[in-house]
Design an enzyme around this catalytic site. Structure first.
Site, PDB file in Angstrom:
ATOM      1  N   GLU A   1       9.236   5.571  -8.503  1.00 26.41           N
ATOM      2  CA  GLU A   1      10.375   4.664  -8.436  1.00 26.41           C
ATOM      3  C   GLU A   1      11.056   4.712  -9.344  1.00 26.41           C
ATOM      4  O   GLU A   1      10.615   5.026 -10.649  1.00 26.41           O
ATOM      5  CB  GLU A   1       9.938   3.673  -7.518  1.00 26.41           C
TER       6      GLU A   1
ATOM      7  N   CYS B   1       0.390  -6.084  -8.755  1.00 23.37           N
ATOM      8  CA  CYS B   1      -0.216  -4.739  -8.711  1.00 23.37           C
ATOM      9  C   CYS B   1      -0.697  -4.041 -10.194  1.00 23.37           C
ATOM     10  O   CYS B   1      -1.357  -3.442 -10.418  1.00 23.37           O
ATOM     11  CB  CYS B   1       0.621  -3.765  -8.099  1.00 23.37           C
TER      12      CYS B   1
ATOM     13  N   GLU C   1       3.380   3.533  -3.463  1.00 27.32           N
ATOM     14  CA  GLU C   1       3.270   2.739  -4.568  1.00 27.32           C
ATOM     15  C   GLU C   1       2.044   2.028  -4.154  1.00 27.32           C
ATOM     16  O   GLU C   1       1.947   0.906  -3.317  1.00 27.32           O
ATOM     17  CB  GLU C   1       4.326   1.831  -4.938  1.00 27.32           C
TER      18      GLU C   1
ATOM     19  N   ASN D   1       3.293  -9.517  -1.916  1.00 29.81           N
ATOM     20  CA  ASN D   1       2.893 -10.323  -3.355  1.00 29.81           C
ATOM     21  C   ASN D   1       4.488 -10.521  -3.846  1.00 29.81           C
ATOM     22  O   ASN D   1       4.591 -11.651  -4.682  1.00 29.81           O
ATOM     23  CB  ASN D   1       1.967  -9.595  -4.165  1.00 29.81           C
TER      24      ASN D   1
HETATM   25  P1  NAP Z   1      -0.837  -3.740   2.673  1.00 31.22           P
HETATM   26  O1  NAP Z   1      -1.856  -4.519   3.718  1.00 31.22           O
HETATM   27  O2  NAP Z   1      -1.275  -2.528   2.578  1.00 31.22           O
HETATM   28  O3  NAP Z   1       0.318  -3.766   3.480  1.00 31.22           O
HETATM   29  C1  NAP Z   1       1.635  -3.457   3.104  1.00 31.22           C
HETATM   30  C2  NAP Z   1       2.892  -3.245   4.003  1.00 31.22           C
HETATM   31  O4  NAP Z   1       2.403  -2.347   4.881  1.00 31.22           O
HETATM   32  C3  NAP Z   1       2.921  -4.608   4.799  1.00 31.22           C
HETATM   33  O5  NAP Z   1       4.243  -4.821   5.420  1.00 31.22           O
HETATM   34  C4  NAP Z   1       1.970  -4.084   5.921  1.00 31.22           C
HETATM   35  O6  NAP Z   1       2.313  -4.977   6.946  1.00 31.22           O
HETATM   36  C5  NAP Z   1       2.169  -2.812   6.148  1.00 31.22           C
HETATM   37  N1  NAP Z   1       1.167  -2.025   6.799  1.00 31.22           N
HETATM   38  C6  NAP Z   1       0.172  -2.264   7.110  1.00 31.22           C
HETATM   39  N2  NAP Z   1      -0.665  -1.483   7.952  1.00 31.22           N
HETATM   40  C7  NAP Z   1       0.352  -0.502   8.030  1.00 31.22           C
HETATM   41  C8  NAP Z   1       0.222   0.719   8.840  1.00 31.22           C
HETATM   42  N3  NAP Z   1      -0.749   1.279   9.523  1.00 31.22           N
HETATM   43  N4  NAP Z   1       1.539   1.559   8.702  1.00 31.22           N
HETATM   44  C9  NAP Z   1       2.506   1.113   8.047  1.00 31.22           C
HETATM   45  N5  NAP Z   1       2.514  -0.098   7.759  1.00 31.22           N
HETATM   46  C10 NAP Z   1       1.411  -0.595   7.511  1.00 31.22           C
HETATM   47  O7  NAP Z   1      -0.923  -4.333   1.185  1.00 31.22           O
HETATM   48  P2  NAP Z   1      -0.495  -6.115   0.893  1.00 31.22           P
HETATM   49  O8  NAP Z   1      -1.884  -6.700   1.207  1.00 31.22           O
HETATM   50  O9  NAP Z   1       0.730  -6.460   1.449  1.00 31.22           O
HETATM   51  O10 NAP Z   1      -0.233  -5.971  -0.685  1.00 31.22           O
HETATM   52  C11 NAP Z   1      -1.209  -5.857  -1.753  1.00 31.22           C
HETATM   53  C12 NAP Z   1      -1.338  -4.398  -2.013  1.00 31.22           C
HETATM   54  O11 NAP Z   1      -0.262  -3.924  -2.507  1.00 31.22           O
HETATM   55  C13 NAP Z   1      -2.376  -4.446  -3.224  1.00 31.22           C
HETATM   56  O12 NAP Z   1      -3.250  -3.249  -3.168  1.00 31.22           O
HETATM   57  C14 NAP Z   1      -1.425  -4.131  -4.401  1.00 31.22           C
HETATM   58  O13 NAP Z   1      -2.111  -3.328  -5.545  1.00 31.22           O
HETATM   59  C15 NAP Z   1      -0.369  -3.285  -3.781  1.00 31.22           C
HETATM   60  N6  NAP Z   1       0.765  -3.245  -4.466  1.00 31.22           N
HETATM   61  C16 NAP Z   1       1.275  -2.084  -5.222  1.00 31.22           C
HETATM   62  C17 NAP Z   1       2.500  -2.155  -6.034  1.00 31.22           C
HETATM   63  C18 NAP Z   1       2.848  -0.930  -6.706  1.00 31.22           C
HETATM   64  O14 NAP Z   1       4.013  -0.728  -7.272  1.00 31.22           O
HETATM   65  N7  NAP Z   1       1.999  -0.139  -6.923  1.00 31.22           N
HETATM   66  C19 NAP Z   1       3.229  -3.088  -6.131  1.00 31.22           C
HETATM   67  C20 NAP Z   1       2.739  -4.401  -5.201  1.00 31.22           C
HETATM   68  C21 NAP Z   1       1.653  -4.245  -4.564  1.00 31.22           C
HETATM   69  P3  NAP Z   1       1.693  -6.408   7.518  1.00 31.22           P
HETATM   70  O15 NAP Z   1       1.732  -7.311   6.373  1.00 31.22           O
HETATM   71  O16 NAP Z   1       2.748  -6.913   8.566  1.00 31.22           O
HETATM   72  O17 NAP Z   1       0.326  -6.276   7.838  1.00 31.22           O
END
Ligand code: NAP
Length: 480
Positions: free
Chosen positions: A461, A282, A248, A150
């Site tokens: 962080e 997020c 996070e 994002n």
């Molecule tokens: P995601 O599907 O959890 O993916 C995040 C990262 O993790 C990507 O690089 C993904 O790779 C990788 N990943 C997926 N499965 C994994 C595994 N089994 N082991 C290690 N890494 C793995 O999240 P997203 O859809 O990209 O992002 C949206 C989410 O992020 C939302 O829930 C949002 O709230 C959260 N977010 C939180 C914050 C915060 O600061 N708290 C900030 C921004 C976003 P691939 O993309 O290659 O699958």
């Protein structure tokens, strides 16, 4: 077709088995690039390079690391427009937003930690007249950094900057959905002459590359930003290896609007807090609680403003809502609109796909959506949608709104809108959220702790919290 590359041991490389995956432009639906579909062997090579670089990097002068990081920031500044165009193309976000927020913040992340490392200090404790203790904060080794789609470069640099500043070497994986700016960043590191192996960037899926990072015995710490379900998988994988973990995760953030708020400013800022970056932040407010005497006036003004948010081509400067990240994500958002209807919600505006013409005819565009009439504990108000959808809920008392705002498994961020300072302090203290904004949203000071409570994360962080995470504290006790 454009090709993106891994950055391992100081050079650009393809995946070891020669595989590629397609990279889509959300605004058009077209494939515009290919990125290396890396495997565990690529992570092994990256870790080997990082281990070779660690001794020299971890013992280099902080001033030298700081100088190199400023050099990287300078070079990013000179290519700001290239980064902004790449980020917009990869994510579907308006290019002006990437130019104004994402890329400048990525540059700031590097400058901030380049400065912070020159000002870090550690503690000393004297035990009466018997002993003197002092704390060494030493680099932890090889850090794994995994970031989401994002805010790709913004969050990627938010992790690697403190890790590098503290003297670690890094193996980083950007989201496979948005690899472009991390790839450009690799070129910048080469131009800045960052020593080979200090930073390694490996593209590929979470299943292959992400899992290889979190299960590799030579990665001492994993800093992850992404969804709560992925965070749980990572925690399970990393636990038997006792890695340090910073998670996070997701959010379901509340805005608490009291009747004594500054009306115009509140409406304006809360609209921004719900729909910035198509609601794909997020920290976005997705549940907006309004004190009952103000409810109808606020609702009408809010909906009027949301209707004015132009959905359009991310390249057009008048666009306020770009494309969602993918057609799959749009389907997820649509499924929540259907759920909200089933649960008795009234759609006040939006709630449907927007079909654009011309270049963007194949893009995943969605109209910003406002819903009312839902109970606070229904699924629509409990689950993270991560799109341009906000619900409005009235409340009668401070106690009631706190109960409703805190009644989710998440605890990332919240905002409070009131001119009563005493109430602001009281409510801020009672909210179960790692970050509370009062009469503002997304006002960030990089020194402050950033992170979530409950299932929104583990650890913080920002500032010293990040430098502490990426270092190991060692107490040295000297008998006097
Ligand atoms: P995601 O599907 O959890 O993916 C995040 C990262 O993790 C990507 O690089 C993904 O790779 C990788 N990943 C997926 N499965 C994994 C595994 N089994 N082991 C290690 N890494 C793995 O999240 P997203 O859809 O990209 O992002 C949206 C989410 O992020 C939302 O829930 C949002 O709230 C959260 N977010 C939180 C914050 C915060 O600061 N708290 C900030 C921004 C976003 P691939 O993309 O290659 O699958």
């Amino acid at each position: 077709m454009m090709y993106l590359w891994n950055y391992v041991d100081g050079t650009l490389k393809e995946a070891s088995d020669g595989g590629w995956f397609p990279v889509h432009e959300p605004a058009t639906g077209e494939v515009y690039a290919m990125a290396p579909d890396s495997r565990a062997e690529d992570i092994d090579a990256a870790i080997e390079a990082a281990l070779s670089a660690f001794s020299a990097w971890s013992t280099s002068a902080a001033a030298e690391r700081s100088r190199l990081m400023h050099r990287i920031a300078d070079l990013m500044q000179t290519r700001l427009e290239d980064f902004a165009q790449a980020e917009s193309r990869d994510t579907g976000k308006p290019v002006w937003l990437a130019r104004m927020i994402d890329i400048p913040r990525a540059i700031d992340n590097f400058r901030f930690f380049a400065g912070a490392i020159l000002h870090s200090s550690s503690e000393a404790h004297q035990t009466d007249t018997i002993a003197l203790n002092y704390t060494l904060r030493q680099p932890i080794g090889i850090a794994g950094c995994i970031s989401p789609w994002n805010l790709p470069l913004y969050l990627f640099t938010w992790k690697i900057a403190p890790a590098l500043a503290a003297g670690n070497c890094v193996v980083a994986k950007p989201s496979e959905i948005t690899p472009a700016t991390a790839s450009l960043f690799a070129e910048i590191c080469m131009e800045a002459r960052l020593p080979a192996g200090v930073l390694n960037i490996v593209h590929g899926s979470g299943e292959n590359v992400g899992a290889a990072i979190t299960t590799h015995p030579d990665i001492a710490a994993v800093s992850f930003t992404g969804g709560t379900a992925t965070g749980a998988t990572i925690a399970r994988n990393a636990a038997p290896l006792f890695k340090k973990l910073s998670l996070e995760l997701g959010g379901k953030n509340a805005a608490l609007v009291f009747a004594d708020c500054d009306f115009e400013e509140t409406v304006e800022t809360v609209v921004g807090s719900a729909f910035s970056n198509q609601g794909e932040v997020c920290l976005c407010s997705s549940r907006i609680f309004i004190e009952r005497p103000l409810y109808e006036r606020f609702r009408d003004a809010f909906v009027e403003r949301v209707r004015e948010l132009t959905v359009g081509d991310p390249l057009d400067d008048s666009t306020r809502q770009g494309a969602l990240i993918s057609p799959q994500h749009m389907e997820k958002v649509l499924s929540y609109i259907a759920l909200a209807r089933e649960e008795g919600g009234r759609i006040l505006c939006g709630g449907e796909r927007v079909q654009l013409e011309g270049r963007c005819a194949g893009g995943a565009f969605f109209s910003p959506t406002v819903i009312e009439g839902l109970p606070y504990n229904c699924r629509t108000n409990q689950e993270e949608i991560f799109g341009p959808v906000a619900t409005l809920l009235p409340f009668d008392s401070e106690a009631e709104v706190l109960t409703m705002a805190n009644a989710t498994r998440y605890g990332l961020a919240a905002s409070v809108w009131t001119s009563n300072l005493t109430r602001a302090h009281r409510v801020a203290a009672a909210l179960q959220a790692g970050i509370v904004w009062v009469n503002c949203w997304m006002l960030r000071d990089l020194r402050t702790p950033f992170g979530g409570m409950k299932q929104s994360g583990v650890g913080r962080e920002g500032g010293w919290e990040a430098l502490h995470f990426f270092t190991e504290a060692k107490n040295v006790c000297i008998k006097l």
